[in-house]
Design a protein around this motif. Structure first.
Motif, PDB file in Angstrom:
ATOM      1  N   MET A   1       0.802  -1.225   0.000  1.00  0.00           N
ATOM      2  CA  MET A   1       0.000   0.000   0.000  1.00  0.00           C
ATOM      3  C   MET A   1       0.835   1.275   0.000  1.00  0.00           C
ATOM      4  SD  MET A   1      -2.975   1.216  -0.279  1.00  0.00           S
ATOM      5  CE  MET A   1      -3.830   2.774  -0.054  1.00  0.00           C
ATOM      6  N   PRO A   2       1.923   1.368   0.836  1.00  0.00           N
ATOM      7  CA  PRO A   2       2.742   2.573   0.769  1.00  0.00           C
ATOM      8  C   PRO A   2       3.313   2.824  -0.621  1.00  0.00           C
ATOM      9  CG  PRO A   2       3.217   1.345   2.760  1.00  0.00           C
ATOM     10  CD  PRO A   2       2.339   0.467   1.921  1.00  0.00           C
ATOM     11  N   ALA A   3       3.781   1.764  -1.288  1.00  0.00           N
ATOM     12  CA  ALA A   3       4.338   1.936  -2.632  1.00  0.00           C
ATOM     13  C   ALA A   3       3.274   2.425  -3.601  1.00  0.00           C
ATOM     14  CB  ALA A   3       4.941   0.611  -3.112  1.00  0.00           C
ATOM     15  N   ALA A   4       2.061   1.908  -3.484  1.00  0.00           N
ATOM     16  CA  ALA A   4       0.967   2.343  -4.358  1.00  0.00           C
ATOM     17  C   ALA A   4       0.631   3.805  -4.100  1.00  0.00           C
ATOM     18  CB  ALA A   4      -0.261   1.465  -4.140  1.00  0.00           C
TER      19      ALA A   4
ATOM     20  N   ALA B   1       4.484  19.323   2.894  1.00  0.00           N
ATOM     21  CA  ALA B   1       3.144  19.294   3.480  1.00  0.00           C
ATOM     22  C   ALA B   1       2.831  17.892   3.998  1.00  0.00           C
ATOM     23  CB  ALA B   1       2.106  19.713   2.436  1.00  0.00           C
ATOM     24  N   ARG B   2       1.921  17.818   4.964  1.00  0.00           N
ATOM     25  CA  ARG B   2       1.674  16.562   5.676  1.00  0.00           C
ATOM     26  C   ARG B   2       1.348  15.384   4.754  1.00  0.00           C
ATOM     27  NH1 ARG B   2      -2.135  16.713  10.821  1.00  0.00           N
ATOM     28  NH2 ARG B   2      -0.340  17.962  11.494  1.00  0.00           N
ATOM     29  N   PRO B   3       0.487  15.536   3.733  1.00  0.00           N
ATOM     30  CA  PRO B   3       0.150  14.355   2.912  1.00  0.00           C
ATOM     31  C   PRO B   3       1.377  13.720   2.264  1.00  0.00           C
ATOM     32  CG  PRO B   3      -1.443  16.092   2.543  1.00  0.00           C
ATOM     33  CD  PRO B   3      -0.332  16.708   3.355  1.00  0.00           C
ATOM     34  N   LEU B   4       2.276  14.545   1.693  1.00  0.00           N
ATOM     35  CA  LEU B   4       3.459  13.975   1.051  1.00  0.00           C
ATOM     36  C   LEU B   4       4.539  13.638   2.072  1.00  0.00           C
ATOM     37  CD1 LEU B   4       3.929  15.977  -2.276  1.00  0.00           C
ATOM     38  CD2 LEU B   4       2.826  13.778  -1.887  1.00  0.00           C
ATOM     39  N   ARG B   5       4.625  14.411   3.140  1.00  0.00           N
ATOM     40  CA  ARG B   5       5.640  14.139   4.149  1.00  0.00           C
ATOM     41  C   ARG B   5       5.436  12.778   4.810  1.00  0.00           C
ATOM     42  NH1 ARG B   5       4.927  18.404   7.287  1.00  0.00           N
ATOM     43  NH2 ARG B   5       4.069  17.291   9.099  1.00  0.00           N
ATOM     44  N   ARG B   6       4.210  12.343   4.871  1.00  0.00           N
ATOM     45  CA  ARG B   6       3.905  11.064   5.505  1.00  0.00           C
ATOM     46  C   ARG B   6       4.237   9.872   4.609  1.00  0.00           C
ATOM     47  NH1 ARG B   6      -1.992  11.265   8.139  1.00  0.00           N
ATOM     48  NH2 ARG B   6      -1.287   9.189   8.817  1.00  0.00           N
ATOM     49  N   LEU B   7       4.436  10.139   3.322  1.00  0.00           N
ATOM     50  CA  LEU B   7       4.782   9.057   2.397  1.00  0.00           C
ATOM     51  C   LEU B   7       6.289   8.802   2.460  1.00  0.00           C
ATOM     52  CD1 LEU B   7       2.621  10.023  -0.714  1.00  0.00           C
ATOM     53  CD2 LEU B   7       2.094   8.348   1.071  1.00  0.00           C
ATOM     54  N   THR B   8       6.672   7.601   2.819  1.00  0.00           N
ATOM     55  CA  THR B   8       8.086   7.256   2.904  1.00  0.00           C
ATOM     56  C   THR B   8       8.392   6.088   1.971  1.00  0.00           C
ATOM     57  OG1 THR B   8       7.670   5.793   4.787  1.00  0.00           O
ATOM     58  CG2 THR B   8       8.283   8.083   5.273  1.00  0.00           C
ATOM     59  N   PHE B   9       9.661   5.815   1.823  1.00  0.00           N
ATOM     60  CA  PHE B   9      10.116   4.789   0.888  1.00  0.00           C
ATOM     61  C   PHE B   9      10.954   3.755   1.632  1.00  0.00           C
ATOM     62  CE2 PHE B   9       9.343   8.626  -1.412  1.00  0.00           C
ATOM     63  CZ  PHE B   9       8.815   8.247  -2.634  1.00  0.00           C
ATOM     64  N   VAL B  10      10.777   2.503   1.275  1.00  0.00           N
ATOM     65  CA  VAL B  10      11.627   1.458   1.840  1.00  0.00           C
ATOM     66  C   VAL B  10      12.956   1.403   1.093  1.00  0.00           C
ATOM     67  CG1 VAL B  10       9.690   0.091   2.664  1.00  0.00           C
ATOM     68  CG2 VAL B  10      10.587  -0.329   0.363  1.00  0.00           C
TER      69      VAL B  10
END
Length: 295
Positions: A1-4, A28-37
């Motif tokens: 789900m995070p990758a999607a 901004a919070r929406p993109l800041r919360r997206l991280t990458f493995v």
């Protein structure tokens, strides 16, 4: 789900139509919360070139989600570059600006990336190898107003773009320094060239160190960052960058933030203080180019 979620955000971000605002959005919070493995990712820039980035770093996230770091600066660089020119990218990081300008200089041109951070320089060399590029070179050193060694302060966290020679305290690595004059002489550039400098407060010392060369062979343009005047209580017109470049007879413009078109304001010592942090100095014969071709 995070990758999607990352892929969906990227597909939206690549359609973001404006010249400014990407830096704010990526924090901004929406993109800041997206991280990458993944520690590294190969991303496609808006120019079509593929580049390796650190996706959890600020610069890498901008490249991943928006295909560029600062489109207004990229457009201005592209507007003054021609086929066969040389771009000297001082403070290249992982090479986003360098790669965005490759098609402007063409296979007969040259891109010289100067980056003292070992990790970023190594990544950029790998990007060059993957793309089988013969006209991009990486110099793992820092430019200053004197040769020798310097302490490069690499910040903790997720913004390698804030690495600086002007830092204090712990967390520094030793890097090789050379003057811009000695470095530019060593390049043996035959034709026209453009310089971009983004070195987090060290811009004045970089320019001072290359002044002799600039007097002998003025560049078409110098694009640089300057923001210390905003925090130090001084005037921009007392900054070394303004003094050195205007002393060469170049005309200076602030690059204002604008959503839809390039907005420039010419600066003289009688003007009000600029509101921008990015600037361009151009030879007089290049001024008309700033409002001309954007392709």
């Amino acid at each position: 789900m995070p990758a999607a979620a990352n892929r969906i955000a990227r597909s939206v971000g690549l359609r973001y139509p404006f010249l400014s605002g990407q830096g704010t959005l990526v924090q901004a919070r929406p993109l800041r919360r997206l991280t990458f493995v993944e520690r590294t990712l190969l991303v496609r820039l808006s120019s079509g070139k593929s580049l390796l980035v650190f996706p959890n770093d600020h610069i890498g996230r901008l490249a991943y989600f928006f295909g560029d770091v600062d489109p207004k600066v990229t457009e201005l660089l592209r507007s003054v570059l021609d086929e066969g020119d040389c771009l000297v990218d001082v403070g290249a990081n992982v090479g986003v600006v360098s790669f965005q300008c490759l098609d402007r200089v063409g296979p007969g041109g040259r891109v010289v990336a100067v980056e003292p951070q070992p990790g970023c320089a190594s990544m950029l060399r790998e990007s060059i190898r993957l793309n089988e590029l013969a006209n991009v070179e990486v110099h793992e050193l820092a430019l200053s107003d004197h040769p020798g060694e310097g302490s490069l302060h690499v910040p903790d966290g997720s913004n390698l773009g804030m690495t600086t020679l002007e830092g204090r305290g712990e967390g520094a690595i030793r890097v090789r320094l050379t003057t811009g004059e000695a470095f530019l002489d060593s390049l043996e550039v035959a034709g026209d060239y453009v310089i971009k400098i983004d070195v987090e407060g060290h811009e004045g010392k970089v320019l001072r160190g290359m002044l002799g060369y600039l007097r002998r062979r003025p560049p078409k343009a110098v694009v640089f960052e300057s923001n210390s005047y905003l925090y130090g209580g001084t005037s921009f017109f007392d900054e070394p960058c303004f003094d050195l470049l205007s002393g060469l007879g170049m005309r200076l413009f602030e690059i204002r933030k604008s959503l839809l078109k390039i907005r420039l304001n010419e600066l003289t010592s009688s003007d009000a203080e600029p509101r921008a942090t990015d600037f361009i100095a151009v030879r007089d014969d290049q001024v008309d180019r700033l409002w001309g071709r954007r392709g």
